[in-house]
Motif scaffolding. Structure first.
Motif, PDB file in Angstrom:
ATOM      1  N   ASN A  18      -9.022   3.313  -0.779  1.00 58.33           N
ATOM      2  CA  ASN A  18      -9.027   3.275   0.827  1.00 58.33           C
ATOM      3  C   ASN A  18      -8.244   4.521   1.167  1.00 58.33           C
ATOM      4  O   ASN A  18      -8.592   4.976   2.316  1.00 58.33           O
ATOM      5  CB  ASN A  18      -8.288   1.934   1.284  1.00 58.33           C
ATOM      6  CG  ASN A  18      -9.126   0.877   1.276  1.00 58.33           C
ATOM      7  OD1 ASN A  18     -10.508   0.873   1.087  1.00 58.33           O
ATOM      8  ND2 ASN A  18      -8.924  -0.501   1.212  1.00 58.33           N
ATOM      9  N   VAL A  46     -15.333   4.999   7.703  1.00 52.22           N
ATOM     10  CA  VAL A  46     -15.614   4.107   8.895  1.00 52.22           C
ATOM     11  C   VAL A  46     -15.715   5.024  10.009  1.00 52.22           C
ATOM     12  O   VAL A  46     -16.803   4.727  11.004  1.00 52.22           O
ATOM     13  CB  VAL A  46     -14.752   2.853   8.828  1.00 52.22           C
ATOM     14  CG1 VAL A  46     -15.052   2.159  10.245  1.00 52.22           C
ATOM     15  CG2 VAL A  46     -14.958   1.879   7.705  1.00 52.22           C
ATOM     16  N   ARG A  47     -14.898   5.733  10.110  1.00 53.09           N
ATOM     17  CA  ARG A  47     -15.089   6.767  11.643  1.00 53.09           C
ATOM     18  C   ARG A  47     -16.095   7.466  11.538  1.00 53.09           C
ATOM     19  O   ARG A  47     -16.977   7.686  12.771  1.00 53.09           O
ATOM     20  CB  ARG A  47     -13.790   7.509  11.722  1.00 53.09           C
ATOM     21  CG  ARG A  47     -12.566   6.734  12.108  1.00 53.09           C
ATOM     22  CD  ARG A  47     -11.387   7.686  12.287  1.00 53.09           C
ATOM     23  NE  ARG A  47     -11.683   8.344  13.651  1.00 53.09           N
ATOM     24  CZ  ARG A  47     -11.014   7.831  14.858  1.00 53.09           C
ATOM     25  NH1 ARG A  47     -10.280   6.996  14.818  1.00 53.09           N
ATOM     26  NH2 ARG A  47     -11.209   8.550  15.974  1.00 53.09           N
ATOM     27  N   PHE A  56     -18.979  -0.005   6.467  1.00 52.40           N
ATOM     28  CA  PHE A  56     -18.599   0.260   5.121  1.00 52.40           C
ATOM     29  C   PHE A  56     -19.933   0.777   4.388  1.00 52.40           C
ATOM     30  O   PHE A  56     -21.096   0.960   4.820  1.00 52.40           O
ATOM     31  CB  PHE A  56     -18.381  -1.172   4.291  1.00 52.40           C
ATOM     32  CG  PHE A  56     -17.135  -1.789   4.938  1.00 52.40           C
ATOM     33  CD1 PHE A  56     -16.051  -1.318   4.855  1.00 52.40           C
ATOM     34  CD2 PHE A  56     -17.410  -2.951   5.792  1.00 52.40           C
ATOM     35  CE1 PHE A  56     -15.006  -2.021   5.149  1.00 52.40           C
ATOM     36  CE2 PHE A  56     -16.264  -3.894   6.360  1.00 52.40           C
ATOM     37  CZ  PHE A  56     -15.103  -3.153   5.896  1.00 52.40           C
ATOM     38  N   PHE A 105     -20.018   2.553  -4.639  1.00 52.19           N
ATOM     39  CA  PHE A 105     -19.128   2.281  -3.191  1.00 52.19           C
ATOM     40  C   PHE A 105     -17.678   3.104  -3.023  1.00 52.19           C
ATOM     41  O   PHE A 105     -17.256   3.377  -2.069  1.00 52.19           O
ATOM     42  CB  PHE A 105     -19.037   0.759  -3.414  1.00 52.19           C
ATOM     43  CG  PHE A 105     -18.530   0.103  -2.073  1.00 52.19           C
ATOM     44  CD1 PHE A 105     -19.423  -0.308  -1.188  1.00 52.19           C
ATOM     45  CD2 PHE A 105     -16.963   0.057  -1.820  1.00 52.19           C
ATOM     46  CE1 PHE A 105     -19.103  -0.961  -0.197  1.00 52.19           C
ATOM     47  CE2 PHE A 105     -16.675  -0.758  -0.702  1.00 52.19           C
ATOM     48  CZ  PHE A 105     -17.601  -1.232   0.185  1.00 52.19           C
ATOM     49  N   ILE A 143     -11.229   4.983   3.600  1.00 51.00           N
ATOM     50  CA  ILE A 143     -12.006   4.223   4.076  1.00 51.00           C
ATOM     51  C   ILE A 143     -11.903   4.493   5.587  1.00 51.00           C
ATOM     52  O   ILE A 143     -13.000   4.344   6.199  1.00 51.00           O
ATOM     53  CB  ILE A 143     -11.591   2.707   3.585  1.00 51.00           C
ATOM     54  CG1 ILE A 143     -12.483   1.844   4.379  1.00 51.00           C
ATOM     55  CG2 ILE A 143     -10.250   2.218   4.070  1.00 51.00           C
ATOM     56  CD1 ILE A 143     -13.871   1.795   3.738  1.00 51.00           C
ATOM     57  N   VAL A 144     -10.896   4.880   6.184  1.00 49.44           N
ATOM     58  CA  VAL A 144     -10.670   4.998   7.678  1.00 49.44           C
ATOM     59  C   VAL A 144     -11.437   6.320   7.863  1.00 49.44           C
ATOM     60  O   VAL A 144     -12.389   6.179   8.842  1.00 49.44           O
ATOM     61  CB  VAL A 144      -9.077   5.139   8.090  1.00 49.44           C
ATOM     62  CG1 VAL A 144      -9.316   5.819   9.515  1.00 49.44           C
ATOM     63  CG2 VAL A 144      -8.260   4.001   7.895  1.00 49.44           C
ATOM     64  N   PHE A 169      -6.133  -0.817  -6.772  1.00 51.47           N
ATOM     65  CA  PHE A 169      -7.410   0.071  -7.004  1.00 51.47           C
ATOM     66  C   PHE A 169      -7.973   0.226  -5.525  1.00 51.47           C
ATOM     67  O   PHE A 169      -8.231   1.171  -5.050  1.00 51.47           O
ATOM     68  CB  PHE A 169      -8.366  -0.887  -7.825  1.00 51.47           C
ATOM     69  CG  PHE A 169      -9.688   0.056  -7.992  1.00 51.47           C
ATOM     70  CD1 PHE A 169      -9.888   0.908  -8.960  1.00 51.47           C
ATOM     71  CD2 PHE A 169     -10.865  -0.219  -7.078  1.00 51.47           C
ATOM     72  CE1 PHE A 169     -11.132   1.563  -8.908  1.00 51.47           C
ATOM     73  CE2 PHE A 169     -11.940   0.353  -7.196  1.00 51.47           C
ATOM     74  CZ  PHE A 169     -12.077   1.242  -8.275  1.00 51.47           C
ATOM     75  N   ARG A 170      -8.024  -0.976  -4.909  1.00 52.57           N
ATOM     76  CA  ARG A 170      -8.408  -1.150  -3.351  1.00 52.57           C
ATOM     77  C   ARG A 170      -7.661  -0.214  -2.488  1.00 52.57           C
ATOM     78  O   ARG A 170      -8.150   0.633  -1.888  1.00 52.57           O
ATOM     79  CB  ARG A 170      -8.373  -2.643  -2.886  1.00 52.57           C
ATOM     80  CG  ARG A 170      -9.675  -3.316  -3.320  1.00 52.57           C
ATOM     81  CD  ARG A 170      -9.349  -4.816  -2.606  1.00 52.57           C
ATOM     82  NE  ARG A 170     -10.021  -4.841  -1.399  1.00 52.57           N
ATOM     83  CZ  ARG A 170     -11.185  -5.252  -0.933  1.00 52.57           C
ATOM     84  NH1 ARG A 170     -11.937  -5.797  -1.709  1.00 52.57           N
ATOM     85  NH2 ARG A 170     -11.880  -4.904   0.230  1.00 52.57           N
ATOM     86  N   ASN A 171      -6.233  -0.481  -2.651  1.00 54.83           N
ATOM     87  CA  ASN A 171      -5.413   0.371  -1.885  1.00 54.83           C
ATOM     88  C   ASN A 171      -5.479   1.786  -1.939  1.00 54.83           C
ATOM     89  O   ASN A 171      -5.683   2.699  -1.059  1.00 54.83           O
ATOM     90  CB  ASN A 171      -4.068  -0.051  -2.097  1.00 54.83           C
ATOM     91  CG  ASN A 171      -3.814  -1.336  -1.406  1.00 54.83           C
ATOM     92  OD1 ASN A 171      -4.528  -1.770  -0.477  1.00 54.83           O
ATOM     93  ND2 ASN A 171      -2.516  -1.755  -1.821  1.00 54.83           N
ATOM     94  N   VAL A 190     -23.756  -1.694   0.342  1.00 52.80           N
ATOM     95  CA  VAL A 190     -23.463  -2.581  -0.775  1.00 52.80           C
ATOM     96  C   VAL A 190     -24.965  -3.044  -1.203  1.00 52.80           C
ATOM     97  O   VAL A 190     -26.063  -3.216  -0.584  1.00 52.80           O
ATOM     98  CB  VAL A 190     -22.636  -3.744  -0.274  1.00 52.80           C
ATOM     99  CG1 VAL A 190     -21.348  -3.077   0.056  1.00 52.80           C
ATOM    100  CG2 VAL A 190     -23.453  -4.570   0.560  1.00 52.80           C
ATOM    101  N   GLU A 216       0.835  -1.107  -0.024  1.00 52.25           N
ATOM    102  CA  GLU A 216      -0.027  -0.118   0.135  1.00 52.25           C
ATOM    103  C   GLU A 216       0.976   1.280  -0.120  1.00 52.25           C
ATOM    104  O   GLU A 216       0.465   2.324  -0.265  1.00 52.25           O
ATOM    105  CB  GLU A 216      -0.935   0.009   1.201  1.00 52.25           C
ATOM    106  CG  GLU A 216      -2.037   1.043   1.197  1.00 52.25           C
ATOM    107  CD  GLU A 216      -2.922   0.751   2.384  1.00 52.25           C
ATOM    108  OE1 GLU A 216      -3.737  -0.167   2.149  1.00 52.25           O
ATOM    109  OE2 GLU A 216      -3.218   1.640   3.298  1.00 52.25           O
TER     110      GLU A 216
END
Lengths: 165, 429
Positions: free
Chosen positions: A95, A154-155, A160, A140, A150-151, A90-92, A163, A66
């Motif tokens: 995020n 989520v906080r 998430f 999404f 994402i942190v 892509f995910r990293n 979906v 990452e």
């Protein structure tokens, strides 16, 4: 004004940050200083906040590190535009809140060194008099990027994004 | 064994609609999501096992604690940490980072496999932590390796793994599946690595992006060959690469009853590979799908040969090399580096004459782990070095200097190349 850095297809994460330059190997250094340190020394020296990466297919293939997208994020890269991205990258990147755009036509139009400005709030890339639209990611991923990662998401939301299938 | 059994309650199975033919990935993700899923669905899932290694765990701990504000992991029983990427520590920085990870594992009660035990993907299979039908995520892109035992294994980065450690959950998009149908058996001197490289050649580096791969026609292939094959699924972009549990895997690891190959399952694409026609394959610098038959690159001079990695660092790989090298010495211009995939694999090679044969031939043996695969230690390549590796990646500069070059091939070709100083097959030396 910021500039375009153009890359070819299949840019792997070893090119973005070689394993020898991982934070694990250099805990006292900022990984941003290692961005493309060997593969694109000109980028490593000169890329500044607001610049845009425009690349070929499969950007970010290879390792799950990452710290590769983190180095680009810390460097202030405003957007990465490519026809496709490798899955883990892509995910990293999403995020971390790094703005990715899947836009094959734009990749053909933008050239190395082009002067551009990214306006993320309007999903636009300004090039002189022209305004290119930046296609939004799927809902999404868009929700995560717009929250700043994402942190942060989520906080703020306690879970998430919704979906749907 | 403390990992929970992979039960699928009866009413859930009914609700899951198992009547609909599903690929193995769809079955595993349906169970993990608690409802039937189809390719393209976004689902929140609870993985059965989560792996972290030394390279990313320090940052995973930081994200979990400092950014997510979570003190305890969701369930230490479903976790494993393996110190393999720099094994043992090579700098004060890596030593300090490993100490942070050790202290964290102790405090949280997470099983830790310390330096020298081996590569995460080998260790989790040896310890029977990775089992058929499981959903497994790891902080390493080669976590697709768990497909060798019929699990859905996939790699993720720091933040994704930190979220799983904190919450026990993550999200995935259900992948379509590409079916690789294998016919026949290997010719002499040809092995699972040649099949893995052939898949890269046919599917190309991004050919399976976002998809899962299922490998069929390999009921006869031993576990180590399945590990070689599954480990390279990510090199064509795949999210997972699964060999249906059959033969030795079924006998040893008892797949759950619900995990079945459905012949009517829908595959996105089918690739047929006939082993009767397969020659030794070599990936040229610096892209894993630039694969050719051995004959096209035979004679290329090399300075280093590396036998190791999650792809080809097991006993059978060392044995295959020893058979070629037996009673002979490697070429004076070549360094042969051997890094066993695990301490158990090294011990297996000690019990017969495999290791002594390799060392007699001039090999250098290093601590079990990832070795020089990512250029961090134990044989980092210098300027203009040319390495023939049994590993899985040949990106420019991956193993060291950006001007060095990496060829990928089987243990048989690696051994013959070490003997002749030039790329060669076993029958040429």
């Amino acid at each position: 004004m910021s500039r375009v850095w153009k890359f070819g297809a299949d840019v792997d994460t070893d090119q973005m940050v070689p394993g020898r330059f991982a934070p694990y190997m250099r805990p006292d250094k900022d990984v941003a200083d290692a961005a493309f340190i060997e593969a694109r020394p000109d980028f490593n020296r000169e890329a500044v906040a607001g610049d845009v990466i425009v690349a070929g297919e499969n950007f970010g293939c290879g390792s799950s590190r990452e710290y590769a997208p983190l180095a680009l994020k810390r460097r202030g890269i405003a957007a990465i535009i490519a026809p496709s991205f490798a899955r883990i990258f892509f995910r990293n990147a999403v995020n971390l809140g790094l703005a990715l755009f899947v836009a094959p036509d734009l990749v053909d139009e933008l050239q190395e060194g082009d002067q551009v400005t990214v306006d993320l709030s309007a999903y636009r890339l300004l090039q002189g008099e022209r305004a290119h639209e930046l296609p939004a990611l799927p809902d999404f991923a868009r929700a995560i990027v717009e929250a700043g990662g994402i942190v942060a998401y989520v906080r703020e939301h306690g879970g998430f994004p919704e979906v749907q299938s | 064994m403390s990992i929970q059994s992979l039960e699928l309650p009866e009413q859930q199975a009914e609700r899951a609609g198992w009547q609909r033919p599903m690929t193995l990935s769809e079955q595993i993700l349906s169970r993990a999501a608690g409802r039937p899923v189809a390719p393209g669905d976004m689902v929140v899932v609870a993985p059965d096992l989560v792996m972290g290694h030394d390279s990313l765990s320090p940052s995973i701990i930081k994200v979990m604690r400092d950014q997510l504000g979570v003190d305890r992991v969701f369930d230490p029983e479903k976790m494993a940490i393996v110190l393999d990427h720099v094994s043992p520590a090579s700098t004060v920085g890596t030593a300090n980072s490993q100490n942070i990870v050790r202290a964290f594992a102790r405090e949280q009660g997470i099983r830790l496999f310390d330096v020298g035990r081996g590569i995460c993907h080998q260790v989790l299979v040896e310890e029977r932590l990775a089992r058929p039908g499981m959903l497994i995520f790891g902080s390493d892109s080669h976590s697709c390796s768990y497909g060798a035992v019929g699990a859905f294994g996939s790699g993720m980065g720091t933040t994704d793994i930190a979220l799983i450690w904190a919450t026990g959950k993550t999200w995935v998009k259900v992948p379509p599946t590409i079916r690789v149908q294998v016919r026949g058996r290997f010719r002499p001197g040809v092995s699972a690595k040649d099949l893995a490289l052939r898949v890269c050649r046919e599917l190309t580096i991004a050919g399976a992006t976002y998809a899962a791969i299922e490998y069929h026609g390999l009921d006869w292939l031993p576990l180590e060959g399945r590990q070689t094959l599954a480990s390279m699924a990510v090199e064509v972009g795949a999210k997972a690469g699964i060999v249906p549990p059959t033969g030795v895997v079924t006998e040893q690891l008892l797949p759950p009853a619900w995990l079945q190959v459905h012949e009517d399952a829908v595959y996105e694409q089918e690739l047929v590979i006939d082993l009767a026609e397969l020659e030794p394959q070599v990936a040229r610098p610096s892209q894993v799908d630039d694969v050719c038959d051995l004959s096209e690159v035979a004679g290329t001079e090399v300075s280093v040969v590396f036998l190791g990695t999650c792809t080809n660092g097991r006993y059978e790989d060392m044995r295959a090399a020893a058979q070629v090298l037996s009673g002979r010495r490697i070429h004076p211009n070549v360094r042969l580096m051997i890094t066993p995939a695990s301490s158990l694999e090294m011990q297996r090679a000690m019990r017969d004459d495999t290791l002594s044969t390799l060392i007699d031939a001039g090999a250098t043996l290093t601590t079990p782990g990832c070795g020089m695969c990512m250029g961090r230690h134990q044989g980092t390549l210098g300027d203009n070095d040319v390495c023939l590796s049994t590993g899985n990646r040949n990106f420019r500069g991956r193993m060291g200097a950006p001007s060095s070059r990496i060829y990928l091939a089987s243990p048989e070709v690696a051994a013959a190349t070490a003997l002749s100083g030039r790329i060669a097959g076993p029958e040429q030396v």
